[in-house]
Design an enzyme around this catalytic site. Structure first.
Site, PDB file in Angstrom:
ATOM      1  N   LYS A  22     -51.802  -6.651  -5.363  1.00  8.40           N
ATOM      2  CA  LYS A  22     -50.449  -6.741  -5.944  1.00  8.40           C
ATOM      3  C   LYS A  22     -50.196  -6.555  -7.461  1.00  8.40           C
ATOM      4  O   LYS A  22     -49.373  -5.968  -7.863  1.00  8.40           O
ATOM      5  CB  LYS A  22     -50.164  -8.117  -5.590  1.00  8.40           C
ATOM      6  CG  LYS A  22     -48.830  -8.744  -5.967  1.00  8.40           C
ATOM      7  CD  LYS A  22     -48.366  -9.912  -5.615  1.00  8.40           C
ATOM      8  CE  LYS A  22     -48.818 -11.176  -6.281  1.00  8.40           C
ATOM      9  NZ  LYS A  22     -47.861 -11.447  -7.607  1.00  8.40           N
ATOM     10  N   ASN A  23     -50.993  -7.192  -8.276  1.00 14.90           N
ATOM     11  CA  ASN A  23     -50.692  -7.517  -9.609  1.00 14.90           C
ATOM     12  C   ASN A  23     -51.179  -6.044 -10.511  1.00 14.90           C
ATOM     13  O   ASN A  23     -50.899  -6.044 -11.549  1.00 14.90           O
ATOM     14  CB  ASN A  23     -51.362  -8.638 -10.265  1.00 14.90           C
ATOM     15  CG  ASN A  23     -50.840  -9.915  -9.850  1.00 14.90           C
ATOM     16  OD1 ASN A  23     -49.676  -9.946  -9.283  1.00 14.90           O
ATOM     17  ND2 ASN A  23     -51.129 -11.111 -10.015  1.00 14.90           N
ATOM     18  N   CYS A 116     -40.276 -21.141 -13.175  1.00 16.95           N
ATOM     19  CA  CYS A 116     -41.042 -20.750 -12.002  1.00 16.95           C
ATOM     20  C   CYS A 116     -41.872 -22.149 -11.322  1.00 16.95           C
ATOM     21  O   CYS A 116     -41.993 -22.650 -12.392  1.00 16.95           O
ATOM     22  CB  CYS A 116     -42.127 -19.725 -12.561  1.00 16.95           C
ATOM     23  SG  CYS A 116     -43.285 -19.255 -11.147  1.00 16.95           S
ATOM     24  N   ARG A 121     -43.437 -20.281 -18.061  1.00 16.46           N
ATOM     25  CA  ARG A 121     -43.544 -18.775 -17.969  1.00 16.46           C
ATOM     26  C   ARG A 121     -42.609 -18.106 -18.801  1.00 16.46           C
ATOM     27  O   ARG A 121     -41.909 -17.230 -18.302  1.00 16.46           O
ATOM     28  CB  ARG A 121     -43.710 -18.226 -16.772  1.00 16.46           C
ATOM     29  CG  ARG A 121     -44.738 -19.057 -15.777  1.00 16.46           C
ATOM     30  CD  ARG A 121     -44.997 -18.408 -14.577  1.00 16.46           C
ATOM     31  NE  ARG A 121     -45.716 -17.148 -14.398  1.00 16.46           N
ATOM     32  CZ  ARG A 121     -45.828 -16.132 -13.399  1.00 16.46           C
ATOM     33  NH1 ARG A 121     -45.442 -16.739 -12.421  1.00 16.46           N
ATOM     34  NH2 ARG A 121     -46.322 -15.138 -13.578  1.00 16.46           N
ATOM     35  N   ASP A 311     -55.305 -17.797 -10.405  1.00 15.29           N
ATOM     36  CA  ASP A 311     -54.999 -17.361  -9.298  1.00 15.29           C
ATOM     37  C   ASP A 311     -55.974 -17.627  -8.036  1.00 15.29           C
ATOM     38  O   ASP A 311     -55.516 -17.497  -6.806  1.00 15.29           O
ATOM     39  CB  ASP A 311     -54.441 -15.862  -9.096  1.00 15.29           C
ATOM     40  CG  ASP A 311     -53.694 -15.410  -9.857  1.00 15.29           C
ATOM     41  OD1 ASP A 311     -52.453 -16.521 -10.417  1.00 15.29           O
ATOM     42  OD2 ASP A 311     -53.288 -14.170 -10.091  1.00 15.29           O
ATOM     43  N   ARG A 405     -45.916 -12.606  -0.043  1.00 12.01           N
ATOM     44  CA  ARG A 405     -45.630 -12.069  -1.352  1.00 12.01           C
ATOM     45  C   ARG A 405     -46.805 -11.251  -1.774  1.00 12.01           C
ATOM     46  O   ARG A 405     -47.013 -10.286  -2.446  1.00 12.01           O
ATOM     47  CB  ARG A 405     -45.130 -13.000  -2.543  1.00 12.01           C
ATOM     48  CG  ARG A 405     -43.937 -13.528  -2.465  1.00 12.01           C
ATOM     49  CD  ARG A 405     -43.484 -14.374  -3.449  1.00 12.01           C
ATOM     50  NE  ARG A 405     -43.517 -13.703  -4.561  1.00 12.01           N
ATOM     51  CZ  ARG A 405     -43.413 -14.094  -5.846  1.00 12.01           C
ATOM     52  NH1 ARG A 405     -43.178 -15.274  -6.053  1.00 12.01           N
ATOM     53  NH2 ARG A 405     -43.323 -13.162  -7.039  1.00 12.01           N
TER      54      ARG A 405
HETATM   55  N1  EPU Z   1     -47.100 -16.879 -22.048  1.00 10.57           N
HETATM   56  C1  EPU Z   1     -46.246 -17.351 -23.042  1.00 10.57           C
HETATM   57  N2  EPU Z   1     -45.123 -16.296 -23.352  1.00 10.57           N
HETATM   58  C2  EPU Z   1     -45.116 -14.951 -23.037  1.00 10.57           C
HETATM   59  C3  EPU Z   1     -46.111 -14.688 -21.868  1.00 10.57           C
HETATM   60  C4  EPU Z   1     -47.123 -15.595 -21.456  1.00 10.57           C
HETATM   61  O1  EPU Z   1     -46.176 -18.400 -23.418  1.00 10.57           O
HETATM   62  O2  EPU Z   1     -44.285 -14.383 -23.326  1.00 10.57           O
HETATM   63  C5  EPU Z   1     -47.888 -17.930 -21.526  1.00 10.57           C
HETATM   64  C6  EPU Z   1     -47.670 -18.420 -20.017  1.00 10.57           C
HETATM   65  O3  EPU Z   1     -46.845 -19.364 -19.975  1.00 10.57           O
HETATM   66  C7  EPU Z   1     -48.864 -18.563 -19.759  1.00 10.57           C
HETATM   67  C8  EPU Z   1     -50.030 -17.742 -20.450  1.00 10.57           C
HETATM   68  O4  EPU Z   1     -49.375 -17.122 -21.563  1.00 10.57           O
HETATM   69  O5  EPU Z   1     -49.375 -19.903 -19.953  1.00 10.57           O
HETATM   70  C9  EPU Z   1     -50.424 -16.460 -19.554  1.00 10.57           C
HETATM   71  O6  EPU Z   1     -49.666 -15.879 -18.831  1.00 10.57           O
HETATM   72  P1  EPU Z   1     -49.353 -14.533 -18.442  1.00 10.57           P
HETATM   73  O7  EPU Z   1     -48.266 -13.879 -19.318  1.00 10.57           O
HETATM   74  O8  EPU Z   1     -50.785 -13.895 -18.529  1.00 10.57           O
HETATM   75  O9  EPU Z   1     -49.016 -14.407 -17.068  1.00 10.57           O
HETATM   76  P2  EPU Z   1     -48.279 -13.336 -16.179  1.00 10.57           P
HETATM   77  O10 EPU Z   1     -48.415 -12.167 -16.887  1.00 10.57           O
HETATM   78  O11 EPU Z   1     -46.771 -13.816 -16.347  1.00 10.57           O
HETATM   79  C10 EPU Z   1     -49.664 -12.698 -14.290  1.00 10.57           C
HETATM   80  C11 EPU Z   1     -49.693 -12.556 -12.863  1.00 10.57           C
HETATM   81  C12 EPU Z   1     -49.846 -14.061 -12.466  1.00 10.57           C
HETATM   82  C13 EPU Z   1     -51.346 -14.571 -13.053  1.00 10.57           C
HETATM   83  C14 EPU Z   1     -51.169 -14.790 -14.426  1.00 10.57           C
HETATM   84  C15 EPU Z   1     -52.404 -15.165 -15.127  1.00 10.57           C
HETATM   85  C16 EPU Z   1     -48.553 -10.600 -12.452  1.00 10.57           C
HETATM   86  C17 EPU Z   1     -47.622  -9.675 -11.836  1.00 10.57           C
HETATM   87  N3  EPU Z   1     -48.668 -11.900 -12.601  1.00 10.57           N
HETATM   88  O12 EPU Z   1     -48.698 -13.389 -14.799  1.00 10.57           O
HETATM   89  O13 EPU Z   1     -50.124 -13.834 -11.014  1.00 10.57           O
HETATM   90  O14 EPU Z   1     -51.224 -15.894 -12.536  1.00 10.57           O
HETATM   91  O15 EPU Z   1     -51.146 -13.329 -14.955  1.00 10.57           O
HETATM   92  O16 EPU Z   1     -53.368 -14.415 -14.716  1.00 10.57           O
HETATM   93  O17 EPU Z   1     -49.747  -9.904 -12.954  1.00 10.57           O
HETATM   94  C18 EPU Z   1     -49.886 -14.378  -8.754  1.00 10.57           C
HETATM   95  O18 EPU Z   1     -50.214 -13.461  -8.424  1.00 10.57           O
HETATM   96  O19 EPU Z   1     -49.883 -15.605  -8.039  1.00 10.57           O
HETATM   97  C19 EPU Z   1     -49.663 -14.739 -10.119  1.00 10.57           C
HETATM   98  C20 EPU Z   1     -48.981 -15.888 -10.627  1.00 10.57           C
END
Ligand code: EPU
Length: 426
Positions: A22-23, A116, A121, A311, A405
């Site tokens: 998915k990701n 969320c 996030r 995850d 999802r």
């Molecule tokens: N963060 C910030 N600011 C930002 C972006 C991130 O503070 O602009 C923080 C987040 O709050 C978190 C950390 O950085 O504490 C890491 O977050 P990240 O941005 O890596 O998460 P994401 O890209 O929103 C993806 C996956 C998630 C997975 C996380 C961590 C996708 C679509 N989603 O989310 O997947 O948990 O990386 O590996 O790729 C899931 O599949 O169930 C899922 C939640």
């Protein structure tokens, strides 16, 4: 709404085939916006989230055609560049259209995703990075309204915390920029490697795949993609943990063991036998004939890749509830990712939470009993499925749209492993 019924307490045995990730699928779909034409994405999972993303793209003007697990996206005629709240609120990853729309059209208006279930996030890193490339971002009415005159200009972008979708968005934004962009402290998740391969296959020039420093030499145009989605490492881990939790054994096929270094070590540490080929992982107990199986205990701390994935935290907690000792789980990525704890309590688990830590006192392999529980987010839900499969008696999980999802054909795959599981209307 549907609920999932599980009659648990039966060991799972056999083989299960893993779907595309998915990701990885979501950013790869977003990347097709970078170049007009017909893009082919193979090994595409059919999930609630991939369907939502197709709807989001259709809303922009993208035509789609699915045959089996091959998705063709035609991005020739883009009608407008706005991702509305109605779609973004159902799936945060919608924000991934921001980078490619800006790169191709110089403008994009995308709803802010909002909070969320698992944490606040924010997307400040995405916005900060785009501003470094020369984009003006206005936050108005709940939307990021972003625009730039002419091409973006390469720069150095440093992430305070490695962000998966942040890295993906800025990679897609910078491939068509003038000059060179360097992403420092970038995320290294395998899904990003998949995106780098797709972009380079389209004609981009990105160096540093699988490292925390990605160098993007801008190119003037890209051609349509033909690319395969990598196997879902989180789905792989979920089935391995389910086999272990039920005292079963089996083989997960069509997966990539190299993408699960931390989980496989943790499973070995709790006493399981894990063997790998290039695309399969088999799990067994050291003494299958021993009916008194005992799981050892091991602590986990979630970290960016290659650390233990957040995850798979909830699923491992369900497993440790069945161990014969105490373990500590430290969630360092998201601030509210223990919502499954209260539901696992209903099934007899002993878990104490203090901030980012959870202390799990294992109750042994037959320590959980079935109950009515509620799914709260995707991975929390899969931990309840694992607990339900291991528990004696009947478990009913409501709000299973969360599971849909991210897990393709969950009921069929579990049934194939010998589980008694089915869906019913609530
Ligand atoms: N963060 C910030 N600011 C930002 C972006 C991130 O503070 O602009 C923080 C987040 O709050 C978190 C950390 O950085 O504490 C890491 O977050 P990240 O941005 O890596 O998460 P994401 O890209 O929103 C993806 C996956 C998630 C997975 C996380 C961590 C996708 C679509 N989603 O989310 O997947 O948990 O990386 O590996 O790729 C899931 O599949 O169930 C899922 C939640």
């Amino acid at each position: 709404m549907e609920k999932l019924i599980i009659e648990g307490g039966r060991p799972l045995y056999g083989e299960v085939k893993i779907s595309g990730a998915k990701n990885a699928a979501l950013p790869l779909m977003a990347a097709t916006l970078l170049s007009p034409g017909r893009h082919i994405l193979r090994n595409m999972p059919d999930l609630r989230d991939t369907r939502t993303f197709i709807r989001l793209l259709a809303n922009l003007g993208v035509k789609s055609e699915r045959t089996g697990n091959v998705l063709v996206l035609d991005t020739t005629d883009i009608l407008h560049t706005e991702a509305p709240y109605e779609l973004v609120k159902t799936m945060r990853a919608s924000v991934l259209v921001l980078g490619p729309l800006l790169a191709r059209f110089g403008k994009a208006k995308v709803s802010l995703p909002g909070g969320c279930a698992i944490g606040a996030r924010p997307i400040n890193f995405h916005i900060m990075g785009l501003e470094r490339l020369g984009v003006t971002c206005k936050l108005e009415g709940g939307y990021v309204d972003a625009a730039i005159e002419g091409p973006m200009r390469g720069d150095v972008i440093y992430f305070d915390i490695p962000s998966v979708t942040g890295t993906e968005n800025l990679l897609m934004a910078s491939v068509l920029a003038e000059g060179t962009t360097v992403l420092k402290n970038a995320a290294k998740e395998p899904e990003i490697g998949n995106l780098v391969d797709m972009l380079n296959g389209m004609g981009a020039n990105i160096e540093g795949r699988d490292t925390d420093r990605l160098t993007v030499h801008g190119v003037s145009s890209l051609s349509p993609a033909d690319c395969a989605i990598i196997p879902d490492r989180i789905e792989t881990g979920t089935y391995l943990i389910a086999l272990a939790a039920t005292g079963g054994a089996g083989t997960v096929t069509n997966c990539n063991p190299a993408h699960l270094p931390s989980l496989l070590e943790k499973l070995r540490d709790v006493g399981l036998r894990i063997s790998e080929t290039e695309s399969t992982i088999s799990l067994d107990w050291p003494k299958r004939e021993d009916k008194q199986q005992r799981l050892g205990n091991v602590d986990i701390k979630t970290m960016p890749y290659p650390g233990y994935p957040t995850d798979l935290q909830a699923q491992f907690m369900a497993l440790m509830s069945l161990s014969s000792d105490t373990c500590v789980i430290n969630e360092t990525i998201f601030e509210n990712r223990f919502m499954h704890v209260a539901e696992l309590h209903r099934m007899g688990a002993r878990i104490k939470v203090d901030g980012h830590f959870a202390v799990v006192t294992g109750r042994g392999m037959s320590g959980l009993s079935g109950a009515q529980v509620m799914a709260t987010d995707l991975r929390a839900s899969s931990s309840l499925v694992i607990a339900g499969l291991a528990a004696s008696g009947r478990t009913e999980i409501s709000r299973i749209y969360h599971l849909e999802r991210g897990y393709e054909n969950l009921v069929d795959k579990l049934t194939g492993l010998g589980a008694r599981v089915w869906k019913e209307q609530e």
